[in-house]
Design an enzyme around this catalytic site. Structure first.
Site, mmCIF file in Angstrom:
data_model
loop_
_atom_site.group_PDB
_atom_site.id
_atom_site.type_symbol
_atom_site.label_atom_id
_atom_site.label_comp_id
_atom_site.label_asym_id
_atom_site.label_seq_id
_atom_site.Cartn_x
_atom_site.Cartn_y
_atom_site.Cartn_z
ATOM 1 N N LYS A 83 0.882 -1.209 0.010
ATOM 2 C CA LYS A 83 0.067 0.068 -0.047
ATOM 3 C C LYS A 83 1.029 1.321 -0.128
ATOM 4 O O LYS A 83 1.737 1.556 0.662
ATOM 5 C CB LYS A 83 -0.905 0.075 1.168
ATOM 6 C CG LYS A 83 -2.198 0.678 1.106
ATOM 7 C CD LYS A 83 -2.945 0.195 2.237
ATOM 8 C CE LYS A 83 -4.436 1.106 2.434
ATOM 9 N NZ LYS A 83 -4.916 0.838 3.639
HETATM 10 O O1 G3P Z 1 -9.107 1.724 4.522
HETATM 11 C C1 G3P Z 1 -8.957 3.247 5.018
HETATM 12 C C2 G3P Z 1 -9.745 3.446 6.432
HETATM 13 O O2 G3P Z 1 -8.733 2.633 7.196
HETATM 14 C C3 G3P Z 1 -9.733 4.695 6.738
HETATM 15 O O3 G3P Z 1 -10.806 4.765 7.494
HETATM 16 O O4 G3P Z 1 -12.605 5.454 9.022
HETATM 17 O O5 G3P Z 1 -10.046 6.078 9.225
HETATM 18 O O6 G3P Z 1 -11.482 6.878 7.431
HETATM 19 P P1 G3P Z 1 -11.269 6.088 8.449
#
Ligand code: G3P
Length: 217
Positions: free
Chosen positions: A83
């Site tokens: 990633k």
């Molecule tokens: O896959 C990306 C994710 O982990 C981000 O999620 O909720 O931190 O915006 P969030």
């Protein structure tokens, strides 16, 4: 539609994996920090558990070090997807690592133009962050729609991995639009089973089972 689980918690991955709900796993530095585990150690455990792609994120910001980190990460297991962030250096690392035959997930995507660049750099997955766009009053789903249109217009094979999924409606909308993959926290995937009419209906059936003393075993 493929389901990836967005977590580094082994027990949560194992529970969903046993039900056939896990086509892959995504992690990021925040999820590794939350797990309290060593990145190499926990990523290996996840790869041993799950057959599909397991995204592990680089920590560097320059292309050369990202490539070196990516080459170390892919040694963990065959199903590692490296990633990298959607920066110019991240795109350079994406191109090199994908030319080497590795899966690359380009993350932190917030515009369709960024997604177009990632596809041209050979990304296996593009990760548009829906929830974080919604957080600032923009429309995360509109981004998924735009990327779907652009990729289909030109036959790009990069898979749209709808990320930063915060709700069951994000999953439903991504499926309607035709995102190839969603990655969601285990709680969101499990919440998809909930419906009050299912609960009410089951309560009524249970009452009748009791009243009529219906037995099968
Ligand atoms: O896959 C990306 C994710 O982990 C981000 O999620 O909720 O931190 O915006 P969030």
């Amino acid at each position: 539609m493929k389901f990836f689980v967005d977590t580094a918690e082994i027990d949560a991955i194992a529970e969903l994996n046993d039900l056939g709900m896990v086509d892959g796993v995504t992690t990021n530095p925040s999820l590794i920090k939350k797990s309290g585990r060593d990145i190499i150690e926990v990523t290996k455990e996840i790869c041993d558990l799950v057959d599909g792609p397991v995204s592990a994120e680089v920590t560097a910001t320059d292309a050369e070090t990202m490539i070196a980190e990516g080459r170390k990460l892919v040694e963990i297991a065959e199903n590692i997807a490296v990633k990298v962030p959607l920066t110019w250096d991240g795109l350079k690392a994406c191109k090199t690592l994908s030319d080497d035959g590795h899966m690359v997930n380009v993350t932190l995507c917030f515009s369709a133009n960024q997604a177009l660049l990632a596809a041209k750099a050979g990304a296996t997955f593009i990760s548009p962050f829906i929830g974080r766009l919604d957080d600032i009053n923009l429309d995360g789903m509109e981004l998924i729609e735009d990327i779907r249109t652009i990729y289909d217009n030109y036959g790009f094979e990069t898979q749209i991995l709808a990320a930063s999924i915060r709700s069951v409606n994000h999953v439903l909308d991504s499926a309607r639009i035709g995102a190839d993959v969603i990655t969601a926290p285990p709680a969101v995937i499990k919440a998809m089973v909930n419906h009050p009419l299912t609960d009410n209906g089951l309560d009524a059936f249970l009452a009748d089972i009791k009243a009529a003393e219906i037995k099968i075993l």
